[in-house]
Design a protein around this motif. Structure first.
Motif, PDB file in Angstrom:
ATOM      1  N   LEU A 297       0.737  -1.141   0.011  1.00  0.00           N
ATOM      2  CA  LEU A 297      -0.063   0.009   0.074  1.00  0.00           C
ATOM      3  C   LEU A 297       1.086   1.207   0.050  1.00  0.00           C
ATOM      4  O   LEU A 297       0.571   2.207  -0.575  1.00  0.00           O
ATOM      5  N   TYR A 298       2.020   1.223   0.560  1.00  0.00           N
ATOM      6  CA  TYR A 298       2.960   2.496   0.742  1.00  0.00           C
ATOM      7  C   TYR A 298       3.465   2.566  -0.691  1.00  0.00           C
ATOM      8  O   TYR A 298       3.660   3.696  -1.012  1.00  0.00           O
ATOM      9  N   ASN A 299       3.610   1.434  -1.466  1.00  0.00           N
ATOM     10  CA  ASN A 299       4.261   1.569  -2.733  1.00  0.00           C
ATOM     11  C   ASN A 299       3.227   2.221  -3.741  1.00  0.00           C
ATOM     12  O   ASN A 299       3.380   2.688  -4.809  1.00  0.00           O
ATOM     13  N   GLU A 300       1.788   1.962  -3.385  1.00  0.00           N
ATOM     14  CA  GLU A 300       0.878   2.626  -4.024  1.00  0.00           C
ATOM     15  C   GLU A 300       0.605   4.099  -3.584  1.00  0.00           C
ATOM     16  O   GLU A 300      -0.427   4.635  -4.499  1.00  0.00           O
ATOM     17  N   GLY A 301       1.240   4.639  -2.906  1.00  0.00           N
ATOM     18  CA  GLY A 301       0.974   5.959  -2.608  1.00  0.00           C
ATOM     19  C   GLY A 301       0.321   6.315  -1.591  1.00  0.00           C
ATOM     20  O   GLY A 301      -0.445   7.585  -1.215  1.00  0.00           O
ATOM     21  N   ILE A 302      -0.255   5.590  -0.460  1.00  0.00           N
ATOM     22  CA  ILE A 302      -1.428   5.501   0.390  1.00  0.00           C
ATOM     23  C   ILE A 302      -0.502   6.412   1.493  1.00  0.00           C
ATOM     24  O   ILE A 302       0.806   6.099   1.684  1.00  0.00           O
ATOM     25  N   ASP A 303      -1.280   7.415   1.970  1.00  0.00           N
ATOM     26  CA  ASP A 303      -0.557   8.160   3.238  1.00  0.00           C
ATOM     27  C   ASP A 303      -0.318   7.437   4.560  1.00  0.00           C
ATOM     28  O   ASP A 303       0.713   7.737   5.246  1.00  0.00           O
ATOM     29  N   PHE A 304      -1.178   6.545   4.859  1.00  0.00           N
ATOM     30  CA  PHE A 304      -1.009   5.854   6.392  1.00  0.00           C
ATOM     31  C   PHE A 304      -1.608   4.494   6.114  1.00  0.00           C
ATOM     32  O   PHE A 304      -2.647   4.275   5.585  1.00  0.00           O
ATOM     33  N   ALA A 305      -0.944   3.628   6.568  1.00  0.00           N
ATOM     34  CA  ALA A 305      -1.275   2.342   6.476  1.00  0.00           C
ATOM     35  C   ALA A 305      -0.559   1.458   7.970  1.00  0.00           C
ATOM     36  O   ALA A 305       0.773   1.665   7.647  1.00  0.00           O
ATOM     37  N   ALA A 306      -1.521   0.956   8.815  1.00  0.00           N
ATOM     38  CA  ALA A 306      -0.726   0.488   9.884  1.00  0.00           C
ATOM     39  C   ALA A 306      -1.875  -0.701  10.415  1.00  0.00           C
ATOM     40  O   ALA A 306      -3.080  -0.657  10.276  1.00  0.00           O
ATOM     41  N   TRP A 307      -1.327  -1.567  11.155  1.00  0.00           N
ATOM     42  CA  TRP A 307      -2.016  -2.583  11.844  1.00  0.00           C
ATOM     43  C   TRP A 307      -1.721  -2.489  13.370  1.00  0.00           C
ATOM     44  O   TRP A 307      -0.502  -2.298  13.594  1.00  0.00           O
ATOM     45  N   ARG A 308      -2.539  -3.004  14.091  1.00  0.00           N
ATOM     46  CA  ARG A 308      -2.285  -3.261  15.551  1.00  0.00           C
ATOM     47  C   ARG A 308      -3.035  -4.478  15.897  1.00  0.00           C
ATOM     48  O   ARG A 308      -4.109  -4.942  15.482  1.00  0.00           O
ATOM     49  N   ARG A 309      -2.619  -5.090  17.132  1.00  0.00           N
ATOM     50  CA  ARG A 309      -3.159  -6.533  17.661  1.00  0.00           C
ATOM     51  C   ARG A 309      -3.180  -6.217  19.004  1.00  0.00           C
ATOM     52  O   ARG A 309      -1.921  -5.979  19.802  1.00  0.00           O
ATOM     53  N   GLY A 310      -4.223  -6.198  19.783  1.00  0.00           N
ATOM     54  CA  GLY A 310      -4.186  -6.083  21.440  1.00  0.00           C
ATOM     55  C   GLY A 310      -3.611  -7.149  22.074  1.00  0.00           C
ATOM     56  O   GLY A 310      -2.693  -7.132  23.010  1.00  0.00           O
TER      57      GLY A 310
ATOM     58  N   LEU B 211       1.034  -7.444  -5.829  1.00  0.00           N
ATOM     59  CA  LEU B 211       1.280  -8.518  -4.811  1.00  0.00           C
ATOM     60  C   LEU B 211       1.042 -10.024  -5.843  1.00  0.00           C
ATOM     61  O   LEU B 211       2.019 -10.996  -5.729  1.00  0.00           O
ATOM     62  N   LYS B 212      -0.264 -10.330  -6.451  1.00  0.00           N
ATOM     63  CA  LYS B 212      -0.295 -11.321  -7.147  1.00  0.00           C
ATOM     64  C   LYS B 212       0.842 -11.410  -8.216  1.00  0.00           C
ATOM     65  O   LYS B 212       1.138 -12.600  -8.507  1.00  0.00           O
ATOM     66  N   LYS B 213       1.084 -10.582  -8.783  1.00  0.00           N
ATOM     67  CA  LYS B 213       1.814 -10.470  -9.829  1.00  0.00           C
ATOM     68  C   LYS B 213       3.503 -10.737  -9.641  1.00  0.00           C
ATOM     69  O   LYS B 213       4.297 -11.463 -10.006  1.00  0.00           O
ATOM     70  N   ASP B 214       3.893 -10.353  -8.499  1.00  0.00           N
ATOM     71  CA  ASP B 214       5.038 -10.616  -7.935  1.00  0.00           C
ATOM     72  C   ASP B 214       5.179 -12.025  -7.197  1.00  0.00           C
ATOM     73  O   ASP B 214       6.221 -12.771  -7.519  1.00  0.00           O
ATOM     74  N   CYS B 215       3.993 -12.546  -6.784  1.00  0.00           N
ATOM     75  CA  CYS B 215       4.054 -13.939  -6.288  1.00  0.00           C
ATOM     76  C   CYS B 215       4.008 -14.784  -7.797  1.00  0.00           C
ATOM     77  O   CYS B 215       4.547 -15.950  -7.663  1.00  0.00           O
ATOM     78  N   ASP B 216       3.304 -14.600  -8.696  1.00  0.00           N
ATOM     79  CA  ASP B 216       3.222 -15.337 -10.052  1.00  0.00           C
ATOM     80  C   ASP B 216       4.840 -15.389 -10.481  1.00  0.00           C
ATOM     81  O   ASP B 216       5.237 -16.441 -11.022  1.00  0.00           O
ATOM     82  N   LYS B 217       5.610 -14.269 -10.572  1.00  0.00           N
ATOM     83  CA  LYS B 217       7.135 -14.287 -10.873  1.00  0.00           C
ATOM     84  C   LYS B 217       7.840 -15.067 -10.024  1.00  0.00           C
ATOM     85  O   LYS B 217       8.638 -15.715 -10.619  1.00  0.00           O
ATOM     86  N   LEU B 218       7.657 -15.053  -8.685  1.00  0.00           N
ATOM     87  CA  LEU B 218       8.458 -15.883  -7.870  1.00  0.00           C
ATOM     88  C   LEU B 218       7.913 -17.420  -8.006  1.00  0.00           C
ATOM     89  O   LEU B 218       9.090 -18.111  -8.243  1.00  0.00           O
ATOM     90  N   VAL B 219       6.891 -17.863  -8.332  1.00  0.00           N
ATOM     91  CA  VAL B 219       6.522 -19.120  -8.687  1.00  0.00           C
ATOM     92  C   VAL B 219       7.231 -19.749  -9.985  1.00  0.00           C
ATOM     93  O   VAL B 219       7.789 -20.766 -10.162  1.00  0.00           O
ATOM     94  N   SER B 220       7.205 -18.618 -10.885  1.00  0.00           N
ATOM     95  CA  SER B 220       7.661 -19.139 -12.258  1.00  0.00           C
ATOM     96  C   SER B 220       9.143 -19.199 -12.140  1.00  0.00           C
ATOM     97  O   SER B 220       9.986 -19.994 -12.935  1.00  0.00           O
TER      98      SER B 220
END
Length: 84
Positions: free
Chosen positions: A30-43, A71-80
């Motif tokens: 998401l940061y590579n797509e230009g999103i301003d803020f993306a984060a996760w938290r877990r209590g 992400l799917k494109k990169d995974c396909d490259k990795l698999v091939s």
């Protein structure tokens, strides 16, 4: 894997996701797509992660779709590459 949308607005989304590895990879893309803020938290480790995504210049839904496609494109490259 379970994903639940908690908040869905044009420039602000919150999702509950039970796989923190996927949450972290999605955050990076998401940061590579230009999103301003993306984060996760877990209590607590037994609870799912809450991921918050915000953007001022791009709709969050479009950014998530673009990040998942990349992400799917990169995974396909990795698999091939591994099959060679």
């Amino acid at each position: 894997m379970n994903i639940e949308v908690l908040k869905n607005e044009k420039n602000d989304v919150e999702i509950k996701i039970d796989n923190i590895t996927l949450a972290e990879v999605l955050r990076t893309y998401l940061y590579n797509e230009g999103i301003d803020f993306a984060a996760w938290r877990r209590g607590h480790p037994s609870q799912p992660a809450i991921m918050k995504i915000q953007s001022s210049n791009k709709t969050v839904k479009k950014a998530i779709a673009d990040a998942v496609a990349a992400l799917k494109k990169d995974c396909d490259k990795l698999v091939s590459a591994v099959k060679k």
